[in-house]
Scaffold this motif. Sequence first.
Motif, PDB file in Angstrom:
ATOM      1  N   VAL A  88      -6.021 -30.862   3.581  1.00  0.00           N
ATOM      2  CA  VAL A  88      -5.784 -29.663   2.795  1.00  0.00           C
ATOM      3  C   VAL A  88      -5.472 -30.116   1.373  1.00  0.00           C
ATOM      4  N   THR A  89      -6.039 -29.409   0.397  1.00  0.00           N
ATOM      5  CA  THR A  89      -5.864 -29.778  -1.014  1.00  0.00           C
ATOM      6  C   THR A  89      -5.099 -28.686  -1.743  1.00  0.00           C
ATOM      7  N   ILE A  90      -4.109 -29.102  -2.529  1.00  0.00           N
ATOM      8  CA  ILE A  90      -3.309 -28.187  -3.337  1.00  0.00           C
ATOM      9  C   ILE A  90      -3.654 -28.429  -4.797  1.00  0.00           C
ATOM     10  N   LYS A  91      -4.098 -27.385  -5.460  1.00  0.00           N
ATOM     11  CA  LYS A  91      -4.444 -27.476  -6.876  1.00  0.00           C
ATOM     12  C   LYS A  91      -3.484 -26.604  -7.682  1.00  0.00           C
ATOM     13  N   ASN A  92      -2.854 -27.190  -8.676  1.00  0.00           N
ATOM     14  CA  ASN A  92      -1.923 -26.462  -9.545  1.00  0.00           C
ATOM     15  C   ASN A  92      -2.742 -25.801 -10.659  1.00  0.00           C
ATOM     16  N   THR A  93      -3.075 -24.523 -10.476  1.00  0.00           N
ATOM     17  CA  THR A  93      -3.976 -23.832 -11.407  1.00  0.00           C
ATOM     18  C   THR A  93      -3.267 -23.269 -12.620  1.00  0.00           C
ATOM     19  N   GLU A 128       3.115 -29.654 -17.885  1.00  0.00           N
ATOM     20  CA  GLU A 128       1.759 -30.072 -17.538  1.00  0.00           C
ATOM     21  C   GLU A 128       1.497 -29.768 -16.067  1.00  0.00           C
ATOM     22  N   GLU A 129       0.293 -29.329 -15.774  1.00  0.00           N
ATOM     23  CA  GLU A 129      -0.051 -28.994 -14.389  1.00  0.00           C
ATOM     24  C   GLU A 129      -0.104 -30.247 -13.528  1.00  0.00           C
ATOM     25  N   MET A 130       0.376 -30.109 -12.316  1.00  0.00           N
ATOM     26  CA  MET A 130       0.324 -31.210 -11.358  1.00  0.00           C
ATOM     27  C   MET A 130      -1.126 -31.539 -11.020  1.00  0.00           C
ATOM     28  N   ALA A 131      -1.438 -32.812 -10.878  1.00  0.00           N
ATOM     29  CA  ALA A 131      -2.785 -33.214 -10.474  1.00  0.00           C
ATOM     30  C   ALA A 131      -3.051 -32.731  -9.050  1.00  0.00           C
ATOM     31  N   PRO A 132      -4.297 -32.380  -8.717  1.00  0.00           N
ATOM     32  CA  PRO A 132      -4.593 -31.941  -7.350  1.00  0.00           C
ATOM     33  C   PRO A 132      -4.133 -32.980  -6.330  1.00  0.00           C
ATOM     34  N   ALA A 133      -3.557 -32.506  -5.257  1.00  0.00           N
ATOM     35  CA  ALA A 133      -3.042 -33.395  -4.211  1.00  0.00           C
ATOM     36  C   ALA A 133      -3.679 -33.033  -2.879  1.00  0.00           C
ATOM     37  N   THR A 134      -4.155 -34.044  -2.156  1.00  0.00           N
ATOM     38  CA  THR A 134      -4.786 -33.836  -0.859  1.00  0.00           C
ATOM     39  C   THR A 134      -3.920 -34.473   0.224  1.00  0.00           C
ATOM     40  N   PHE A 135      -3.667 -33.710   1.296  1.00  0.00           N
ATOM     41  CA  PHE A 135      -2.817 -34.175   2.382  1.00  0.00           C
ATOM     42  C   PHE A 135      -3.586 -34.133   3.693  1.00  0.00           C
ATOM     43  N   ASP A 136      -3.230 -35.039   4.592  1.00  0.00           N
ATOM     44  CA  ASP A 136      -3.800 -35.011   5.930  1.00  0.00           C
ATOM     45  C   ASP A 136      -3.083 -33.954   6.766  1.00  0.00           C
ATOM     46  N   VAL A 137      -3.834 -33.237   7.573  1.00  0.00           N
ATOM     47  CA  VAL A 137      -3.277 -32.262   8.503  1.00  0.00           C
ATOM     48  C   VAL A 137      -3.205 -32.944   9.860  1.00  0.00           C
ATOM     49  N   VAL A 138      -1.991 -33.130  10.371  1.00  0.00           N
ATOM     50  CA  VAL A 138      -1.816 -33.881  11.611  1.00  0.00           C
ATOM     51  C   VAL A 138      -1.080 -33.032  12.636  1.00  0.00           C
TER      52      VAL A 138
END
Length: 486
Positions: free
Chosen positions: A345-350, A356-366
Amino acid sequence: MASVAPFNPKRPVVTADDDNLSDTDIDSSTTHPPAAAPPSETASVRDLLDQYKDSARVVKALQRGDFYDADLDALWRLVPPHVGDQLSRAADALGTPLDAVERGLEDRRLRDEIERRHQAERRLAAESDETTDADEQALAAMAADTYTSDRLDELPQPEWLIDGVLPRGKLIRTNGPPKSLKSFVTLDMAASVGTGCDWHGHKVAPARVLYVVAEGASGTRQRVRAWEELRGCNMTDVDFYPRPVQLGDDPQLRLLRLYVQRGGYGLVVFDTQARCTVGVKENDAAEMGVIIDRLGLIQERTGASCWLVHHTPVGDDERGRGSSAVLGAVDTEFAVNRNRQAGTVTIKNTAQKDAEEMAPATFDVVESGTSIALTTSGGAGSAPVPEVTNNQLAYLRALADFEEVGATATELREEMGMAYKDRNKVSKVLGALAKKGLVRRTGSRHAISELGRRAIQRHRLDEYVQDDQKEPYEQQQLLNGEGDSS
């Protein structure tokens, strides 16, 4: 506006430690059919007359009570003279004599004249340069609140609940399409705020959290336990209110504000925006502006951040559904998207107004416990998982029971309780799975691969994803009584 169950601060607020968080105890959103609108909220007299083009329809409208008695004078001024006789008979049938209509007309003219005079007085006052003592005090306050360039350094810097991600005392919103795991992401952040645990490498300033689970709290206990198992700590200082709080209802909003004040909460989550704004047209800038103003009152009086969880329109995976008035008002906004094949799942700070906007972060779904959670381990999402049919999934699960040893086609067929005549079907399915990399073959034996195990896990994860299935796009259109909101 729909009649909904009010916010009840006397109802027990569920905490993460309550193991009696059952489906029955926390069933959500008890709403009732909307009450019939009073006559004053129906169309205006002129609008109704547009619908009733001939005298017969006008008379029927009168007899049904579509018009206020007090508005009959306006009716007499608008209808053509040739329907007067029929209207007179209808008015008599309603017990409204014509002389009462005439008196009402005179009263209306008098009220109109008084309103015109008040408007003129207000206009003259607005144009006047003369000041009162109250005016002088207000001007002095404006001067004190006006900053020169030299004083700009005195402005307070942003304070953070999650450093560089989640601001304190601000309006926040998370958007995502159906089954994007936006509720899981929001809970993951809120849990870090409540416990004070770092959020995936970001420092946290702990604060109490009130999580309004408005869409249905049946899976909340499992999600909380999954987070606790993965993080190795209890989800403290996060309380769950398992019913919607209607932000468009002043009494409910007041009780909520007082509850947040007394509880010392620093973050209030509304999951979802739609369930907490029943009857409010999300495409209407004016109506949504009122909601934003009411959330601002909570922020101003309590110092807490208000966080809306919202759906995206069809065809847009980032923008929140409805009026752009909300987009202009939020201080921080996130877009959440799930990649089922990769198990991530990816979280994008729009949007981030003050930093400053947070860089997009991708996490594993476990998988964790009996639900799912997010991790930054980088293991589960290393390669995309191919799509499989339900039939292929059944073969994979049966083959997984043979572990590393694997099975021949005959052994697998017997394990699945299939007849000898199905032997060619078994071989065909095993060939298709091997082509996708889900099964590896050594001689006559077949064993499930690591990718195949991940395919099984992905389908288990899908079963845990319940949050976004409760409010499909079409259902919310009916809730708001509107058409296409994309």
